[in-house]
Design a protein around this motif. Structure first.
Motif, mmCIF file in Angstrom:
data_model
loop_
_atom_site.group_PDB
_atom_site.id
_atom_site.type_symbol
_atom_site.label_atom_id
_atom_site.label_comp_id
_atom_site.label_asym_id
_atom_site.label_seq_id
_atom_site.Cartn_x
_atom_site.Cartn_y
_atom_site.Cartn_z
ATOM 1 N N LEU A 120 7.458 -5.919 -8.042
ATOM 2 C CA LEU A 120 6.014 -6.126 -7.815
ATOM 3 C C LEU A 120 5.458 -5.005 -6.943
ATOM 4 O O LEU A 120 4.331 -4.558 -7.117
ATOM 5 C CB LEU A 120 5.755 -7.481 -7.149
ATOM 6 C CG LEU A 120 6.056 -8.716 -7.984
ATOM 7 C CD1 LEU A 120 5.669 -9.987 -7.216
ATOM 8 C CD2 LEU A 120 5.316 -8.686 -9.324
ATOM 9 N N GLN A 121 6.264 -4.554 -6.002
ATOM 10 C CA GLN A 121 5.812 -3.456 -5.141
ATOM 11 C C GLN A 121 5.537 -2.211 -5.990
ATOM 12 O O GLN A 121 4.533 -1.530 -5.791
ATOM 13 C CB GLN A 121 6.879 -3.160 -4.086
ATOM 14 C CG GLN A 121 6.784 -1.770 -3.513
ATOM 15 C CD GLN A 121 6.760 -1.746 -1.999
ATOM 16 O OE1 GLN A 121 7.206 -2.691 -1.369
ATOM 17 N NE2 GLN A 121 6.255 -0.691 -1.437
ATOM 18 N N ARG A 122 6.405 -1.946 -6.940
ATOM 19 C CA ARG A 122 6.170 -0.762 -7.781
ATOM 20 C C ARG A 122 4.939 -0.978 -8.667
ATOM 21 O O ARG A 122 4.224 -0.055 -8.983
ATOM 22 C CB ARG A 122 7.406 -0.457 -8.645
ATOM 23 C CG ARG A 122 8.635 -0.090 -7.823
ATOM 24 C CD ARG A 122 9.691 0.636 -8.633
ATOM 25 N NE ARG A 122 10.311 -0.164 -9.675
ATOM 26 C CZ ARG A 122 11.237 -1.097 -9.477
ATOM 27 N NH1 ARG A 122 11.667 -1.359 -8.259
ATOM 28 N NH2 ARG A 122 11.743 -1.775 -10.507
ATOM 29 N N ALA A 123 4.706 -2.243 -9.039
ATOM 30 C CA ALA A 123 3.560 -2.528 -9.907
ATOM 31 C C ALA A 123 2.244 -2.490 -9.143
ATOM 32 O O ALA A 123 1.208 -2.131 -9.712
ATOM 33 C CB ALA A 123 3.744 -3.894 -10.571
ATOM 34 N N PHE A 124 2.255 -2.861 -7.863
ATOM 35 C CA PHE A 124 0.980 -3.105 -7.185
ATOM 36 C C PHE A 124 0.766 -2.308 -5.905
ATOM 37 O O PHE A 124 -0.283 -2.460 -5.283
ATOM 38 C CB PHE A 124 0.845 -4.600 -6.858
ATOM 39 C CG PHE A 124 0.647 -5.438 -8.085
ATOM 40 C CD1 PHE A 124 -0.530 -5.360 -8.807
ATOM 41 C CD2 PHE A 124 1.643 -6.291 -8.539
ATOM 42 C CE1 PHE A 124 -0.722 -6.118 -9.946
ATOM 43 C CE2 PHE A 124 1.463 -7.059 -9.682
ATOM 44 C CZ PHE A 124 0.281 -6.974 -10.385
ATOM 45 N N THR A 125 1.729 -1.497 -5.504
ATOM 46 C CA THR A 125 1.542 -0.823 -4.220
ATOM 47 C C THR A 125 0.243 -0.024 -4.206
ATOM 48 O O THR A 125 -0.199 0.510 -5.231
ATOM 49 C CB THR A 125 2.739 0.089 -3.894
ATOM 50 O OG1 THR A 125 2.567 0.569 -2.578
ATOM 51 C CG2 THR A 125 2.824 1.269 -4.845
ATOM 52 N N GLN A 126 -0.351 0.030 -3.026
ATOM 53 C CA GLN A 126 -1.613 0.761 -2.905
ATOM 54 C C GLN A 126 -1.389 2.243 -2.703
ATOM 55 O O GLN A 126 -2.324 3.013 -2.698
ATOM 56 C CB GLN A 126 -2.382 0.252 -1.683
ATOM 57 C CG GLN A 126 -2.552 -1.231 -1.666
ATOM 58 C CD GLN A 126 -2.808 -1.752 -0.273
ATOM 59 O OE1 GLN A 126 -3.955 -1.812 0.142
ATOM 60 N NE2 GLN A 126 -1.777 -2.098 0.461
ATOM 61 N N GLY A 127 -0.136 2.626 -2.415
ATOM 62 C CA GLY A 127 0.117 4.008 -2.024
ATOM 63 C C GLY A 127 -0.183 4.153 -0.543
ATOM 64 O O GLY A 127 -0.757 3.248 0.076
ATOM 65 N N PRO A 128 0.196 5.288 0.050
ATOM 66 C CA PRO A 128 0.042 5.436 1.499
ATOM 67 C C PRO A 128 -1.408 5.604 1.933
ATOM 68 O O PRO A 128 -2.259 5.988 1.150
ATOM 69 C CB PRO A 128 0.832 6.710 1.799
ATOM 70 C CG PRO A 128 0.908 7.442 0.510
ATOM 71 C CD PRO A 128 0.785 6.447 -0.595
ATOM 72 N N SER A 129 -1.649 5.271 3.190
ATOM 73 C CA SER A 129 -2.973 5.500 3.760
ATOM 74 C C SER A 129 -2.788 5.826 5.231
ATOM 75 O O SER A 129 -2.035 5.140 5.918
ATOM 76 C CB SER A 129 -3.827 4.247 3.601
ATOM 77 O OG SER A 129 -4.994 4.390 4.379
ATOM 78 N N ASP A 130 -3.463 6.877 5.688
ATOM 79 C CA ASP A 130 -3.255 7.303 7.077
ATOM 80 C C ASP A 130 -3.510 6.181 8.072
ATOM 81 O O ASP A 130 -2.785 6.017 9.034
ATOM 82 C CB ASP A 130 -4.193 8.469 7.414
ATOM 83 C CG ASP A 130 -3.667 9.747 6.794
ATOM 84 O OD1 ASP A 130 -2.501 9.729 6.358
ATOM 85 O OD2 ASP A 130 -4.422 10.721 6.737
ATOM 86 N N TYR A 131 -4.568 5.416 7.823
ATOM 87 C CA TYR A 131 -4.948 4.457 8.864
ATOM 88 C C TYR A 131 -3.973 3.275 8.929
ATOM 89 O O TYR A 131 -3.940 2.552 9.906
ATOM 90 C CB TYR A 131 -6.388 3.978 8.668
ATOM 91 C CG TYR A 131 -6.565 2.811 7.713
ATOM 92 C CD1 TYR A 131 -6.730 1.517 8.212
ATOM 93 C CD2 TYR A 131 -6.603 2.990 6.339
ATOM 94 C CE1 TYR A 131 -6.906 0.444 7.358
ATOM 95 C CE2 TYR A 131 -6.772 1.926 5.491
ATOM 96 C CZ TYR A 131 -6.927 0.649 6.003
ATOM 97 O OH TYR A 131 -7.093 -0.400 5.147
ATOM 98 N N LEU A 132 -3.164 3.102 7.875
ATOM 99 C CA LEU A 132 -2.162 2.025 7.905
ATOM 100 C C LEU A 132 -0.771 2.601 8.123
ATOM 101 O O LEU A 132 -0.269 2.643 9.230
ATOM 102 C CB LEU A 132 -2.189 1.234 6.590
ATOM 103 C CG LEU A 132 -3.459 0.458 6.297
ATOM 104 C CD1 LEU A 132 -3.416 -0.090 4.894
ATOM 105 C CD2 LEU A 132 -3.627 -0.674 7.302
#
Ligand SMILES: Cc1ncc(COP(=O)(O)O)c(C=O)c1O
Length: 487
Positions: free
Chosen positions: A312-324
């Motif tokens: 599910l992580q591969r299906a739905f991950t948002q990708g990285p974000s600096d603020y998180l």
């Protein structure tokens, strides 16, 4: 009044007032909201307030104009669709979470309970060690399960659909009785609603494995990728349970992901008399259940279970974000032990589904199960299934009622009949309208093998056996009156 003043805490007193209003609502002595709409709309329909009125006035409006004009869904006689009002335990839990732990991440007791309650749900529903994720309802829970299916099917062919999009035609085989959110999931996942292939059902509304096999084999010949099979454990129309083992074995034979929509019916496994119908759960790849249906949760609580949440992580991950991730993932947990609940997000549910901000919903499930236990849930489910059977038995012995389908779960499909009436569909539609106007017994309708049926689904925690006779007598009384009117 300024916002700051509005924030000054006197929750105890305010919640007590709102609680009294809700207790009064639950007496159901008020008329239906539509009947008084002129009054409450006139009171509520205002331009955006530039100046606030303060929390006391907000509370007063809630109590006087809004709560008494709420929904009929909570009524004991409401048996339409598959939805119900929250039990008290659920209301307390979600209210507590909204203040004490608004988000489902970080190391709090609420978020510990998120995982614990998912495990409890899995155990209660015979899902073994499957791992879950909560979402807002069956629609999203199905979407998440089918997102896992899409990832699985394309990864096997060496392609990442979450990153690159789908690159070939696929099929999802679902019973012709499947909930229409399955089609929407097809649209959202980019495979198209038309990829959902309806598989014929038998006259009980159960998917036919022989028809499923034919559809799969045809697609393989046509070079269409079979992405998933969707089976129902409790269809919305009739409460039908598909032959899970036969479908699961077919899925295994072809290496196809098996998703199960148990939004309504999975907790039916608690009724020992029906247990055999759930045989084959170990063959399932993803499965959903909606605590906000049969378990009495406030609306907004569903769960998807899978064996491997990393998929599910591969299906739905948002990708990285600096603020998180930029600030949080730098922490080396081995050299810097966690010292504050903010040090780490804990389980990254936001990467397993489609929501980032989301309330901790497990607290509701925890409260429901903690309050009455698995045995209490079982009693409630057996009671509702019994109610459908009582109504069916009554229809069989009453000359002006006809049972259209033996109940499997807590749905009973029947109709009023009179020899002198040709158009029974229309007559039963009129009966339903009058029932709704009387505002005590509120079933919906459906079609059973072409005929219009009254379709109560006994589901609410506040509904009991008295509803069965009440509904049957109301249908007979209204039906008789309509026959006389039409003579
Ligand atoms: C079998 C089934 N699946 C999915 C759904 C959709 O669930 P929700 O309304 O929670 O989005 C429903 C709704 O009744 C349902 O009965």
């Amino acid at each position: 009044m300024s916002q700051d003043q509005a924030e000054v805490g006197n929750l105890q007193e305010l919640l007590a007032r709102v609680g009294a209003g809700l207790d009064q609502f639950l007496a159901f002595e008020h008329p239906d909201a539509l009947a008084r709409q002129n009054v409450w709309k006139a009171a509520l329909d205002r331009p955006v307030p530039q100046q606030g009125v303060g929390i006391d006035e907000v509370t007063r409006e809630l109590l006087e104009q809004i709560i008494p004009n709420g929904s009929a869904v909570t009524k004991p006689g409401f048996t339409s669709y598959i939805t119900t009002g929250a039990t008290t335990a659920s209301t307390l839990a979600s209210t507590a979470a909204s203040i004490a732990s608004p988000q489902r991440y970080m190391h709090t007791a609420f978020n510990f309970i998120e995982e614990l309650s998912l495990d409890w749900l899995a155990q209660m529903c015979g899902l073994g060690n499957m791992k879950g994720i909560y979402s807002s309802g069956g629609s999203v829970a199905n979407l998440v399960g089918l997102g896992g299916a899409r990832q699985y099917a394309f990864e096997k062919a060496g392609h990442d659909p979450a990153r690159d999009g789908v690159n070939r035609a696929v099929s999802v085989y679902a019973s012709s009785e499947c909930h229409h959110t399955i089609q929407r999931a097809g649209g959202v996942l980019g495979i198209g609603r038309r990829a959902i292939k309806p598989i014929a059902c038998d006259d009980q509304g159960r998917m036919r494995p022989d028809a499923l096999r034919v559809a799969i084999e045809q697609d393989l010949q046509d070079d269409i990728l079979p992405m998933a099979i969707v089976a129902n454990l409790g269809s919305t129309n009739r409460g039908a349970i598909d032959p899970l083992r036969a479908i699961g074995e077919l899925a295994r034979e072809h290496g196809i992901w098996l998703h199960v929509d148990g939004a309504y019916g999975l907790p039916g496994i608690l009724d020992e008399r029906l247990r055999d119908l759930y045989d084959g759960l170990e063959l399932v790849d993803s499965i959903i259940v909606d605590p906000h249906k049969w378990l009495g949760a406030s609306v907004g609580v569903a769960a998807t279970f899978v064996h491997d949440r990393e998929l599910l992580q591969r299906a739905f991950t948002q990708g990285p974000s600096d603020y998180l991730e930029g600030s949080i993932d730098d922490i080396d947990a081995t050299t810097a032990p966690l010292e504050h609940s903010l040090d780490d997000f804990s389980i990254r549910y936001f990467d397993y589904g489609v929501e980032l901000s989301a309330p901790p919903r497990g607290i509701v499930v925890w409260a429901l199960i903690r309050e009455i236990g698995v045995e209490g849930m079982r009693e409630r489910i057996v009671r509702h299934n019994d109610m459908a059977r009582e109504l069916a038995a009554f229809c069989k012995q009453h000359p002006r009622l006809e049972l259209l389908l033996e109940p499997t779960l807590s749905v009973c499909c029947f109709r009023y009949v009179a020899p002198q009436i040709d158009d029974l569909d229309r007559l039963n539609q009129k009966i339903r309208r009058r029932l709704v106007r009387e505002n005590e017994y509120l079933p919906s309708t459906t079609r059973i093998n072409g005929q219009l049926a009254l379709r109560p689904c006994f589901l609410g925690a506040r509904t009991d056996h008295s509803q069965v006779d009440g509904l049957a007598q109301a249908v007979i009384r209204i039906g008789d009156a309509l026959v006389v009117e039409q003579a």
